[in-house]
Design an enzyme around this catalytic site. Sequence first.
Site, PDB file in Angstrom:
ATOM      1  N   ALA A 179      -4.332  24.227 -19.524  1.00 17.58           N
ATOM      2  CA  ALA A 179      -3.696  25.539 -19.674  1.00 17.58           C
ATOM      3  C   ALA A 179      -4.663  26.642 -19.268  1.00 17.58           C
ATOM      4  O   ALA A 179      -5.879  26.464 -19.318  1.00 17.58           O
ATOM      5  CB  ALA A 179      -3.264  25.737 -21.128  1.00 17.58           C
ATOM      6  N   GLY A 185      -4.116  20.431 -20.942  1.00 15.13           N
ATOM      7  CA  GLY A 185      -2.757  20.431 -20.424  1.00 15.13           C
ATOM      8  C   GLY A 185      -2.628  19.672 -19.126  1.00 15.13           C
ATOM      9  O   GLY A 185      -1.546  19.187 -18.785  1.00 15.13           O
ATOM     10  N   GLU A 203      -2.042  16.242 -20.227  1.00 12.04           N
ATOM     11  CA  GLU A 203      -0.703  16.183 -20.838  1.00 12.04           C
ATOM     12  C   GLU A 203       0.384  16.123 -19.775  1.00 12.04           C
ATOM     13  O   GLU A 203       1.366  15.407 -19.894  1.00 12.04           O
ATOM     14  CB  GLU A 203      -0.494  17.382 -21.758  1.00 12.04           C
ATOM     15  N   GLU A 221      -9.207  20.221 -26.176  1.00 10.43           N
ATOM     16  CA  GLU A 221      -8.694  21.392 -26.880  1.00 10.43           C
ATOM     17  C   GLU A 221      -9.425  21.696 -28.184  1.00 10.43           C
ATOM     18  O   GLU A 221      -9.635  22.863 -28.516  1.00 10.43           O
ATOM     19  CB  GLU A 221      -7.202  21.226 -27.174  1.00 10.43           C
TER      20      GLU A 221
HETATM   21  N1  T1G Z   1      -8.422  28.326 -18.100  1.00  8.15           N
HETATM   22  C1  T1G Z   1      -8.862  29.458 -17.488  1.00  8.15           C
HETATM   23  N2  T1G Z   1     -10.013  29.511 -16.753  1.00  8.15           N
HETATM   24  C2  T1G Z   1     -10.716  28.373 -16.654  1.00  8.15           C
HETATM   25  C3  T1G Z   1     -10.320  27.168 -17.260  1.00  8.15           C
HETATM   26  C4  T1G Z   1      -9.112  27.169 -18.012  1.00  8.15           C
HETATM   27  N3  T1G Z   1      -8.641  26.053 -18.600  1.00  8.15           N
HETATM   28  N4  T1G Z   1     -11.266  26.223 -16.986  1.00  8.15           N
HETATM   29  C5  T1G Z   1     -12.206  26.825 -16.223  1.00  8.15           C
HETATM   30  N5  T1G Z   1     -11.886  28.110 -16.024  1.00  8.15           N
HETATM   31  C6  T1G Z   1     -12.621  29.076 -15.206  1.00  8.15           C
HETATM   32  C7  T1G Z   1     -13.990  29.388 -15.789  1.00  8.15           C
HETATM   33  O1  T1G Z   1     -13.898  30.425 -16.741  1.00  8.15           O
HETATM   34  C8  T1G Z   1     -14.748  29.819 -14.541  1.00  8.15           C
HETATM   35  O2  T1G Z   1     -14.331  31.153 -14.235  1.00  8.15           O
HETATM   36  C9  T1G Z   1     -14.172  28.917 -13.455  1.00  8.15           C
HETATM   37  O3  T1G Z   1     -12.895  28.475 -13.953  1.00  8.15           O
HETATM   38  C10 T1G Z   1     -15.042  27.704 -13.178  1.00  8.15           C
HETATM   39  O4  T1G Z   1     -15.253  27.081 -14.447  1.00  8.15           O
HETATM   40  C11 T1G Z   1      -1.685  23.343 -23.835  1.00  8.15           C
HETATM   41  C12 T1G Z   1      -3.907  24.239 -25.061  1.00  8.15           C
HETATM   42  C13 T1G Z   1     -12.963  22.264 -15.636  1.00  8.15           C
HETATM   43  C14 T1G Z   1     -15.029  21.051 -16.348  1.00  8.15           C
HETATM   44  O5  T1G Z   1     -10.872  23.147 -22.147  1.00  8.15           O
HETATM   45  O6  T1G Z   1     -14.253  22.382 -19.032  1.00  8.15           O
HETATM   46  O7  T1G Z   1      -4.943  22.904 -21.974  1.00  8.15           O
HETATM   47  O8  T1G Z   1     -16.612  32.229 -14.422  1.00  8.15           O
HETATM   48  O9  T1G Z   1     -17.723  27.491 -14.476  1.00  8.15           O
HETATM   49  O10 T1G Z   1     -18.761  23.989 -14.407  1.00  8.15           O
HETATM   50  O11 T1G Z   1      -2.684  21.422 -24.687  1.00  8.15           O
HETATM   51  O12 T1G Z   1     -14.297  24.699 -16.441  1.00  8.15           O
HETATM   52  O13 T1G Z   1     -15.717  31.519 -12.179  1.00  8.15           O
HETATM   53  O14 T1G Z   1     -14.660  33.449 -13.410  1.00  8.15           O
HETATM   54  O15 T1G Z   1     -16.641  25.883 -16.102  1.00  8.15           O
HETATM   55  O16 T1G Z   1     -17.192  23.211 -12.510  1.00  8.15           O
HETATM   56  C15 T1G Z   1      -8.143  22.819 -22.062  1.00  8.15           C
HETATM   57  C16 T1G Z   1     -12.074  24.016 -19.688  1.00  8.15           C
HETATM   58  C17 T1G Z   1      -7.502  24.171 -22.038  1.00  8.15           C
HETATM   59  C18 T1G Z   1     -11.201  22.772 -19.825  1.00  8.15           C
HETATM   60  C19 T1G Z   1     -15.118  22.837 -14.601  1.00  8.15           C
HETATM   61  N6  T1G Z   1      -9.050  22.684 -20.948  1.00  8.15           N
HETATM   62  N7  T1G Z   1     -12.808  24.041 -18.443  1.00  8.15           N
HETATM   63  O17 T1G Z   1     -16.474  23.115 -14.903  1.00  8.15           O
HETATM   64  O18 T1G Z   1     -16.760  25.315 -13.658  1.00  8.15           O
HETATM   65  S1  T1G Z   1      -6.434  24.415 -23.424  1.00  8.15           S
HETATM   66  C20 T1G Z   1     -10.377  22.893 -21.085  1.00  8.15           C
HETATM   67  C21 T1G Z   1     -13.896  23.229 -18.244  1.00  8.15           C
HETATM   68  C22 T1G Z   1      -5.115  23.394 -23.060  1.00  8.15           C
HETATM   69  C23 T1G Z   1      -2.912  22.464 -23.756  1.00  8.15           C
HETATM   70  C24 T1G Z   1      -4.166  23.095 -24.169  1.00  8.15           C
HETATM   71  C25 T1G Z   1     -14.664  23.453 -16.966  1.00  8.15           C
HETATM   72  C26 T1G Z   1     -14.414  22.375 -15.899  1.00  8.15           C
HETATM   73  P1  T1G Z   1     -15.407  32.164 -13.519  1.00  8.15           P
HETATM   74  P2  T1G Z   1     -16.695  26.458 -14.760  1.00  8.15           P
HETATM   75  P3  T1G Z   1     -17.393  23.864 -13.816  1.00  8.15           P
END
Ligand code: T1G
Length: 707
Positions: free
Chosen positions: A70, A111, A114, A134
């Site tokens: 998400a 997500g 999912e 999450e």
């Molecule tokens: N949403 C919005 N922005 C995101 C994002 C996300 N899920 N993941 C990364 N970004 C942005 C981050 O802020 C950065 O922005 C750029 O992408 C590169 O990220 C309904 C509720 C995927 C392993 O927790 O673990 O799904 O600084 O620097 O080192 O059940 O990003 O460039 O402007 O981290 O290569 C669950 C979170 C969401 C994964 C990549 N997902 N992301 O790492 O790059 S909640 C997460 C990561 C959800 C559902 C639920 C990592 C990565 P900027 P980065 P990276």
Amino acid sequence: MTSSASVTSSASVRTDMAGTIAILTIANPPVNSLSANVRRDLVAALSRSVINGVTGVVIAGEGANFSAGADIQEFDSGLDPTAPDPNDVHAAIEASPVPVVAALRGAVLGGGLELALACHGRVADDTARIGLPEVKLGLLPGGGGTQRLSRIAQPMIAADMIASGRTLAAAEALAAGIVDRLGPDVMAAALELIAKLAASGQTATAKRPPLSGLAEAIETARAAIPAKSPHAEASRTALDSMAGAIQLPFPEALAQERRLFLGLMASTASRALRHLFFAERAAANAPGVDKTTRARAIETVGVIGAGTMGSGIAMVFANAGFPVTLIERDPTALERGLKRIRDVYDRAVAKGDLSTSQAQQRLADITGRTDMPALSHADLIIEAAFEEMAVKLAIFAELDKLAKQGAILATNTSALDVNVIARSTSRPADVVGLHFFSPAHVMRLLEIVRADETDAQVLATVIRLARQVGKTPVVVGVCDGFLANRLLYPYLRQVDLMLEEGALPAQVDKALTGFGLAMGPCTMLDMAGQDVAWHVRQRQLKDWNPAMRYSRLADLLVEQGRLGSKTGAGWYRYAAGGRQKEDDPAVEAMILAESARLGLARRAISDEEIVKRALYAIVNEGAFALADGTVQRAGDIDVAYTQGVGFPAARGGPMFWADMVGLKAIHQEILALHAGGDANWTPAPLLAALAESGRSFGDLDRERQGA
Ligand code: T1G
């Protein structure tokens, strides 16, 4: 193979055809997060494909990642009520009359997983990293993850993934039953699986029964939740939701999951953890540096000083696979440092954290030398010598002569003026501060100190290198103590003043660990060494503001040789080699005598006052640092304090916490404290301005980002 032409494309989902199979590609850089538009376009593209009579659908991600889940920003900016929620998307997939297969690469998280679990099958290549992280955001999988994973994956693995947020490598996911096929060409594998499913008929995940053994797996995972985890509540709630797979029909269990998810989303702990997710990424930015700034190649590293910090820093780079030359002029000290490193790796092997061969490889990467010319080929040299300016200037004078052109020269100083060090060389643009926190091979925080002339390319290089070696970089300017230590100075002064007024070390520590700090201040200084802080205070006393109350209690400790656990006594008494801490009546007597000498009538000080005075001191100094530009963002302070000072992440860091308390209230209390005449409580003008205008530190960061 797929056809080249796109049949139709929307802003975020491209549709191609491979024969009669539609390939829907999520295209939402940088990580294909499932924003409202992506969800809307996925439902539309799927519906259109089915109407067009396709015989199967593949869902893939553009670029290296399938989807990072998400769009986390949406949780704070507000969910779009007009967009399908994740469960709508997943229901549409499961209702498809033709097989839908997910082609997984790179990040398949939250997500994103999912979405894949709602598909009738999943194929992956070995770059896939598959998980439901999450809980690390204080959330739970709110798009069916707790229900569908319970129907697909081996229960013990499923429960552990959901409670811990652990990510699986592709092969693990295959073994757990999450992925049906593993291969280098995910598209080809996906098309084959579709053909197989088309022949045998596909079953919607929601129609499958939960796997047996789920109840035990949930209880096992619940017992394994670390008590001090910042997301313990989210982990427990996620397992409660998962139990719905046993207790409730799918639709009701899904509704319960959504309810629990929304409750967590609104919680302070989740808002704090989501704040830190973005703050950590923002803190790695520096003036004049962006993603296009070229970095220098760093292949070999030199470290000067084989003491606690130097040997720790050497391990940081060896752990990441860099050859390291560790310099210590005194052979005995060098051997002591190398032994310290061997002991750390031996303990890691004994605990099973490292294999013997890994430990041997890392040890082989560290070469101890007593001659500085051994550093003449190093790309990065980090000085970690004694914290005296004269010592550092002598070392940098030598480095200036022997280091190769283009080498980055870094100092690990924790407070000394990096500008003075830089300007003592003929190459100030190549000089930068890299302030590691002890123990360097453990603590994630790395303060990157940009001196006035530090080149943007040097900053870009060390910022990327920091993340490469597993550190969290926070870029700060030059001042006494940089960021973390500068804000600790007034914090520790309040602790000492409260000891004079009526508190005792154990009460102060208990009040602050009760708030959530990993370690109380008195214990922290006993561990770090009372003499370290003493040196800083002596330097600061040279031009002390007499209107600023100063307690000499901690100086008395040092004068009595009570330097902390390393001497068996500090604020506390230590037995069993420093592992057993006891209150010391001699310290209480010393404190009472000092109160009497000052003519202070000791009074009962509440835990609430201890927490407020200690933390308001940090917040107020943080506002001064934001105003003078040493620190770029309030979020930087939050990252530094949660990753380097043990501030509870579930409270978001001192500045996020202050926003939750309310800056107007804090400012009023500081004004009242200042009315007593103590210049320690001079209100920071920026704090006053924010309080008066009803803005928060978060607002300030957003304003500065937008500027
Ligand atoms: N949403 C919005 N922005 C995101 C994002 C996300 N899920 N993941 C990364 N970004 C942005 C981050 O802020 C950065 O922005 C750029 O992408 C590169 O990220 C309904 C509720 C995927 C392993 O927790 O673990 O799904 O600084 O620097 O080192 O059940 O990003 O460039 O402007 O981290 O290569 C669950 C979170 C969401 C994964 C990549 N997902 N992301 O790492 O790059 S909640 C997460 C990561 C959800 C559902 C639920 C990592 C990565 P900027 P980065 P990276």
